[in-house]
Enzyme design. Structure first.
Site, PDB file in Angstrom:
ATOM      1  N   PHE A 115     -21.827  45.900   3.055  1.00 48.30           N
ATOM      2  CA  PHE A 115     -21.069  45.918   4.310  1.00 48.30           C
ATOM      3  C   PHE A 115     -21.772  45.168   5.428  1.00 48.30           C
ATOM      4  O   PHE A 115     -21.140  44.755   6.404  1.00 48.30           O
ATOM      5  CB  PHE A 115     -20.779  47.361   4.728  1.00 48.30           C
ATOM      6  CG  PHE A 115     -21.877  48.066   5.480  1.00 48.30           C
ATOM      7  CD1 PHE A 115     -21.799  48.246   6.852  1.00 48.30           C
ATOM      8  CD2 PHE A 115     -22.983  48.586   4.813  1.00 48.30           C
ATOM      9  CE1 PHE A 115     -22.800  48.912   7.549  1.00 48.30           C
ATOM     10  CE2 PHE A 115     -23.971  49.257   5.499  1.00 48.30           C
ATOM     11  CZ  PHE A 115     -23.888  49.422   6.876  1.00 48.30           C
ATOM     12  N   LYS A 116     -23.073  44.941   5.290  1.00 48.75           N
ATOM     13  CA  LYS A 116     -23.801  44.220   6.327  1.00 48.75           C
ATOM     14  C   LYS A 116     -23.255  42.803   6.520  1.00 48.75           C
ATOM     15  O   LYS A 116     -23.402  42.221   7.601  1.00 48.75           O
ATOM     16  CB  LYS A 116     -25.291  44.171   5.997  1.00 48.75           C
ATOM     17  CG  LYS A 116     -25.943  45.543   5.736  1.00 48.75           C
ATOM     18  CD  LYS A 116     -25.862  46.453   6.926  1.00 48.75           C
ATOM     19  CE  LYS A 116     -26.349  47.861   6.637  1.00 48.75           C
ATOM     20  NZ  LYS A 116     -27.775  48.002   6.474  1.00 48.75           N
ATOM     21  N   ASP A 117     -22.615  42.244   5.484  1.00 49.68           N
ATOM     22  CA  ASP A 117     -22.024  40.910   5.628  1.00 49.68           C
ATOM     23  C   ASP A 117     -20.942  40.876   6.702  1.00 49.68           C
ATOM     24  O   ASP A 117     -20.713  39.838   7.326  1.00 49.68           O
ATOM     25  CB  ASP A 117     -21.404  40.446   4.305  1.00 49.68           C
ATOM     26  CG  ASP A 117     -22.436  40.125   3.248  1.00 49.68           C
ATOM     27  OD1 ASP A 117     -23.526  39.636   3.611  1.00 49.68           O
ATOM     28  OD2 ASP A 117     -22.161  40.358   2.055  1.00 49.68           O
ATOM     29  N   LEU A 120     -23.125  40.339   9.620  1.00 47.08           N
ATOM     30  CA  LEU A 120     -24.157  39.309   9.549  1.00 47.08           C
ATOM     31  C   LEU A 120     -23.656  37.958   9.049  1.00 47.08           C
ATOM     32  O   LEU A 120     -24.445  37.033   8.883  1.00 47.08           O
ATOM     33  CB  LEU A 120     -25.335  39.817   8.718  1.00 47.08           C
ATOM     34  CG  LEU A 120     -26.184  40.829   9.493  1.00 47.08           C
ATOM     35  CD1 LEU A 120     -27.136  41.581   8.587  1.00 47.08           C
ATOM     36  CD2 LEU A 120     -26.953  40.132  10.614  1.00 47.08           C
ATOM     37  N   THR A 154     -29.451  45.066   4.790  1.00 46.80           N
ATOM     38  CA  THR A 154     -29.484  44.226   5.986  1.00 46.80           C
ATOM     39  C   THR A 154     -30.321  42.976   5.754  1.00 46.80           C
ATOM     40  O   THR A 154     -29.963  41.879   6.205  1.00 46.80           O
ATOM     41  CB  THR A 154     -30.045  45.012   7.189  1.00 46.80           C
ATOM     42  OG1 THR A 154     -29.119  46.026   7.556  1.00 46.80           O
ATOM     43  CG2 THR A 154     -30.268  44.106   8.386  1.00 46.80           C
TER      44      THR A 154
END
Length: 517
Positions: A115-117, A120, A154
């Site tokens: 989910f960090k994409d 980011l 992350t």
């Protein structure tokens, strides 16, 4: 909205700053976190209308509502780059419904399968555009080093997002031995000429504390600027530029559920989030504040249940709390940085109270909020924790019942949602593809205990090979290409350092010196 400005949670910023400055600075002077002075309000019609737009345009619309001080055309272009062919589903974060009232928001269709994409792929582009605008205004004349502490996901997402950007380099620290084989390989094989990765002896809190100490070292900051022409900034969720993209997907998800006929406009929706650093669930709170009909925020913890205990008691205490390694390592966090922003909002932005509580946390390793603030916490949040064995059992249960394969973090959220839910439909934030944690998914499918040694022949497999085995056994052959190809990539980064401020600063200077040769 006119350009919004940002204040900080501890009251140290005397002059509110624009979005571009907040993103570039990352952390506010005095250690506080930036929050917008104004939170835009959307009507239910505004929210539902988003479903008619592609995801990138939904995101651009929310950014404009927040008064981001970049040209509207720039915002549109950056969002088109952030949410395009780099995701493996054109819907960007599709929703899978397990039953009529249980919906899974799949946040892992980006290039690193986590989910960090969602943030980011967005933040680095807005960081670069913000720096360019400030340079053009004559307010900036140096480069940046992004320093990131990661519990697993992350790091790779930030490395991929900032890879080969002009005027920016990035160093990532992860707890040595505290991430999965796939997560390690994703970081250690990272391409790019401006990237660096270190293992740190200790756990994630050691990494995060070390990073915060480096950010707070004014002498070191002056030395970096004087000798390397570089200023530090952050891509962790302490950066508002990380948080705002997450607000988008909760507003978007509500609009999509209505468009798909799974909710009626205005119906309440509960949201359950597997929670570590508190950024993801805080984003759902901000979506609620904007007018999204979100009712309860369900905070799911693993055995590191500091947030569950806090939400249920009003006391945040890590003074004598063991750090537990779990099958959901991205949640193995004891000091949840974004809780500071949440408490700032729930105290009607009482910076003095926040500064005192954060001081107590630093010096005494605990703090207790007042009764009125605790009452407000309970109005918005419910919390539960899921132990390691129950996490693995849930993966098997959901596969058997729904033919849907969860990663261990989403399994924690699914179980907590079942334990906490009332009459409202529930949206579960699914934060990673199962193939990032194939070893524990294998244990789950074979009714093994957490930490139980894998069979000798399975233990000998690489993470990629183990994923192939899980895919064959489960019938879920959806391993993303970026994970399936990791065995073929060379390991670039193997250095392990101590997590002291001095060690991190020394390693940072070595990296910068090597870049500038």
């Amino acid at each position: 909205m006119e350009d919004n400005r940002y204040i900080d949670t501890r009251g140290c910023v005397t002059e509110p700053v624009e979005f571009t400055e907040a993103v570039i600075n990352g952390l506010a002077d005095g250690g506080g976190l930036y929050v917008p002075m104004n939170i835009p309000q959307l009507t239910i019609d505004d929210i539902c209308a988003l479903a008619k737009l592609p995801y990138a345009q939904r995101a651009a619309s929310i950014y404009r509502a927040f008064g981001v001080n970049l040209p509207a055309q720039t915002i549109d272009e950056l969002m088109g780059q952030a949410y395009g062919s780099n995701f493996d589903d054109e819907r960007i974060c599709p929703i899978t419904s397990l039953d009529a009232n249980t919906h899974v928001l799949e946040l892992w269709h980006g290039p690193t399968s986590a989910f960090k994409d969602m943030a980011l792929q967005c933040l680095p582009r807005f960081f670069s555009a913000s720096a360019s605008q400030l340079r053009e205004q004559g307010r900036l004349d140096h480069d940046f080093l992004i320093l990131v502490a990661t519990s697993g996901d992350t790091g790779k997402a930030a490395l991929e997002g900032f890879r080969d950007l002009d005027h920016v380099s990035i160093s990532v620290m992860y707890p040595d031995g505290g991430v999965s084989d796939i997560q390690y390989r994703q970081m250690a094989t990272q391409r790019g000429g401006n990237v660096n990765v270190w293992g740190v002896r200790g756990n994630f809190d050691d990494c995060q504390t070390g990073a915060k100490n480096v950010f707070g070292d004014e002498k070191f900051a002056a030395k970096l600027l004087a000798e390397h022409g570089v200023s530090l900034s952050s891509a962790n969720s302490i950066n508002w530029g990380r948080l705002l993209p997450q607000v988008v997907y909760y507003v978007s998800a509500y609009a999509q559920l209505v468009a798909d006929g799974k909710l009626s406009a205005g119906d309440p929706l509960d949201v359950c989030v597997p929670t570590g650093n508190f950024g993801n669930i805080l984003a759902a709170y901000y979506a609620k504040r904007m007018g999204t009909p979100i009712d309860m925020l369900l905070c799911a913890s693993n055995e590191n249940r500091v947030l569950t205990d806090f939400i249920n008691t009003g006391t945040y205490d890590v003074s004598d709390r063991p750090f537990v390694l779990t099958p959901s390592p991205s949640m193995d966090i004891l000091v949840s940085s974004n809780l500071e922003r949440q408490l700032f909002e729930l105290t009607d932005r009482n910076a003095q109270a926040i500064a005192e509580w954060m001081s107590d946390l630093k010096t005494k390793r605990r703090f207790r909020i007042d009764e009125e603030t605790f009452k407000r916490v309970r109005e918005h949040f419910a919390a539960d924790s899921v132990d390691n064995s129950e996490c693995l059992r849930t993966i098997k249960e959901v596969l058997d019942k729904h033919d849907y394969l969860l990663d261990p973090h989403t399994a924690v959220a699914y179980r907590a949602a079942q334990n906490l839910r009332g009459e409202n439909p529930v949206l579960i934030a699914s934060t990673a593809h199962w193939a990032k944690f194939g070893n524990n998914v294998y244990r789950a499918l074979h009714d093994m205990e957490p930490g139980e040694p894998l069979p000798t022949d399975v233990e000998a497999l690489s993470g990629c090979q183990l994923n192939e085995l899980v895919a064959q056994e489960s019938g879920h052959h959806d391993v993303p290409r970026g994970l399936a190809e990791l065995d073929e990539l060379p390991i670039r980064f193997t250095e392990v350092i101590d997590g002291t401020t001095a060690d991190i600063e020394h390693a940072t200077e070595q990296f910068l010196a090597a870049l500038q040769q």
